[in-house]
Scaffold this motif. Structure first.
Motif: not given
Length: 217
Positions: A41-46, A66-69, A74-75, A141-143
């Protein structure tokens, strides 16, 4: 007695499955299925996050921040969960040139020493990673996503604990693949034997889908 099939043909395990061994094999099997599902599932999300980023950047000309982070995190989680599965099946890289020149007894002794070293190393990683998550991850925190970095760092203790659980189940239930050979003990045969014994005893019953999945292994 039960028979299992290895690379060299059929061989007897030499003992009936005890309740403890049965529990260890079932724990490894179903926990492995759960980890495989989560990692998939995490790979699909990535992949979805990466595609979304490319589409928004080059088609809509409005990139998301935010998608790059999200894809990276997830990867990382999927990769370390995959590492735990590699421990379960003993598919990590091994150097066999020297060890395979030893006799059977020496190979077994080297294997046990290596497993002890690996276990100690994993315990150290669990301890240090938990301290790191509590001390550092909770204040960062993540930017992009603006979430605590503890969510990312926690994959290290989680995956390491899974490795320890899989190694313990292997030690109790029997090796799926010895470290220094390519011989494979059929886990599907173990699962099938446990199911048959449980049904005869009137205990828990594993569904047909699970049994079919075990045979497919």
């Amino acid at each position: 007695m039960m028979e299992t099939t290895g690379v060299g043909g059929e061989r007897a395990l030499g003992a009936e499955l005890s309740p403890v061994r049965s529990a260890a094999v079932l724990c490894s099997y179903y926990l492995g299925l759960a980890v495989e599902l989560v990692a998939g599932i995490l790979l699909v999300c990535a992949a979805v996050f990466v595609i979304s980023q490319v589409f928004c950047r080059y088609v809509l000309e409005s990139p998301l921040d935010w998608t790059e982070e999200a894809a990276r995190y997830t990867a990382v989680w999927a990769g370390l969960l995959g590492a735990a599965l590699g421990v379960r099946s003993n598919t990590h890289f091994r150097v066999l040139l020297l060890v395979n020149r030893f006799g059977e007894g020496t190979r077994r002794a080297v294997e046990q020493v290596c497993r002890v070293i690996i276990t100690v190393m994993l315990l150290v990683i669990v301890w240090t990673s938990i301290r790191y998550v509590l001390d550092i991850g909770s204040i960062q925190e993540s930017p992009g996503l603006q979430i605590s970095m503890a969510w990312l760092y926690s994959v290290v203790p989680v995956s390491t604990v899974l490795m320890l659980v899989f190694m313990f189940c292997e030690a109790v239930g029997g090796s799926v693949r010895p470290l220094w050979t390519e011989e494979r003990t059929s886990e599907a045969e173990l699962i099938e034997k446990i199911v048959e014994e449980a049904e005869r005893a009137g205990g828990f019953v594993v569904g047909e889908d699970a049994a079919r999945g075990a045979r497919a292994k």
